[in-house]
Motif scaffolding. Structure first.
Motif, PDB file in Angstrom:
ATOM      1  N   ILE A  35     -87.879  84.069  44.216  1.00 39.55           N
ATOM      2  CA  ILE A  35     -87.236  84.209  42.913  1.00 39.55           C
ATOM      3  C   ILE A  35     -85.873  83.518  43.000  1.00 39.55           C
ATOM      4  O   ILE A  35     -85.173  83.632  44.002  1.00 39.55           O
ATOM      5  N   ASP A  36     -85.462  82.830  41.959  1.00 40.50           N
ATOM      6  CA  ASP A  36     -84.165  82.175  41.932  1.00 40.50           C
ATOM      7  C   ASP A  36     -83.072  83.237  42.014  1.00 40.50           C
ATOM      8  O   ASP A  36     -83.032  84.146  41.182  1.00 40.50           O
ATOM      9  N   PRO A  37     -82.180  83.151  43.001  1.00 42.57           N
ATOM     10  CA  PRO A  37     -81.108  84.144  43.108  1.00 42.57           C
ATOM     11  C   PRO A  37     -80.231  84.219  41.858  1.00 42.57           C
ATOM     12  O   PRO A  37     -79.631  85.248  41.578  1.00 42.57           O
ATOM     13  N   ALA A  38     -80.170  83.150  41.084  1.00 40.48           N
ATOM     14  CA  ALA A  38     -79.344  83.125  39.875  1.00 40.48           C
ATOM     15  C   ALA A  38     -80.082  83.663  38.644  1.00 40.48           C
ATOM     16  O   ALA A  38     -79.526  83.646  37.541  1.00 40.48           O
ATOM     17  N   ALA A  39     -81.300  84.137  38.798  1.00 45.34           N
ATOM     18  CA  ALA A  39     -82.078  84.647  37.658  1.00 45.34           C
ATOM     19  C   ALA A  39     -81.342  85.798  36.985  1.00 45.34           C
ATOM     20  O   ALA A  39     -80.846  86.710  37.650  1.00 45.34           O
ATOM     21  N   THR A  40     -81.284  85.751  35.670  1.00 43.09           N
ATOM     22  CA  THR A  40     -80.599  86.793  34.905  1.00 43.09           C
ATOM     23  C   THR A  40     -81.488  88.020  34.740  1.00 43.09           C
ATOM     24  O   THR A  40     -82.720  87.951  34.922  1.00 43.09           O
ATOM     25  N   ALA A  41     -80.868  89.118  34.359  1.00 41.52           N
ATOM     26  CA  ALA A  41     -81.622  90.351  34.110  1.00 41.52           C
ATOM     27  C   ALA A  41     -82.624  90.148  32.987  1.00 41.52           C
ATOM     28  O   ALA A  41     -83.750  90.666  33.036  1.00 41.52           O
ATOM     29  N   ALA A  45     -86.600  90.646  33.297  1.00 46.48           N
ATOM     30  CA  ALA A  45     -87.297  91.556  32.383  1.00 46.48           C
ATOM     31  C   ALA A  45     -88.452  90.855  31.686  1.00 46.48           C
ATOM     32  O   ALA A  45     -89.542  91.428  31.539  1.00 46.48           O
ATOM     33  N   SER A  46     -88.261  89.616  31.276  1.00 44.71           N
ATOM     34  CA  SER A  46     -89.329  88.857  30.607  1.00 44.71           C
ATOM     35  C   SER A  46     -90.501  88.609  31.550  1.00 44.71           C
ATOM     36  O   SER A  46     -91.665  88.763  31.162  1.00 44.71           O
ATOM     37  N   VAL A  47     -90.187  88.240  32.780  1.00 39.13           N
ATOM     38  CA  VAL A  47     -91.240  87.990  33.770  1.00 39.13           C
ATOM     39  C   VAL A  47     -91.994  89.279  34.065  1.00 39.13           C
ATOM     40  O   VAL A  47     -93.225  89.293  34.112  1.00 39.13           O
ATOM     41  N   THR A  48     -91.262  90.363  34.237  1.00 38.99           N
ATOM     42  CA  THR A  48     -91.902  91.650  34.526  1.00 38.99           C
ATOM     43  C   THR A  48     -92.804  92.078  33.373  1.00 38.99           C
ATOM     44  O   THR A  48     -93.918  92.564  33.593  1.00 38.99           O
ATOM     45  N   GLN A  49     -92.346  91.883  32.152  1.00 41.02           N
ATOM     46  CA  GLN A  49     -93.156  92.236  30.983  1.00 41.02           C
ATOM     47  C   GLN A  49     -94.430  91.391  30.925  1.00 41.02           C
ATOM     48  O   GLN A  49     -95.516  91.903  30.641  1.00 41.02           O
TER      49      GLN A  49
END
Length: 74
Positions: A35-41, A45-49
């Motif tokens: 996962i990109d360390p710079a990924a935003t919350a 959340a979008s990926v998890t959904q």
């Protein structure tokens, strides 16, 4: 001054796969590496959904786990 250098991140998604004899939830972990360390919350959340919509089990928790290197040369 010391600083952190992001090395890697992973996503840990906990899903409820059932209940035990006492009615307590039985959980399983799904881990996604790179996962990109710079990924935003919001992105997480979008990926998890999106992943959750493909699973047969409900998502209970999501964790982004970062590994950083300590840079003391700065």
């Amino acid at each position: 001054m010391a600083s952190y250098i992001p090395v890697q991140s992973r996503l840990n998604i906990r899903v409820q796969v059932g209940t035990d004899a006492e009615g307590k939830p039985v959980l399983a972990n799904l881990n996604i590496r790179d996962i990109d360390p710079a990924a935003t919350a919001e992105a997480i959340a979008s990926v998890t959904q999106a992943i959750g919509s493909l699973l047969a089990y409900p998502v209970v928790d999501t964790y982004k786990i970062d590994t950083d290197e300590l840079d003391t040369a700065a």
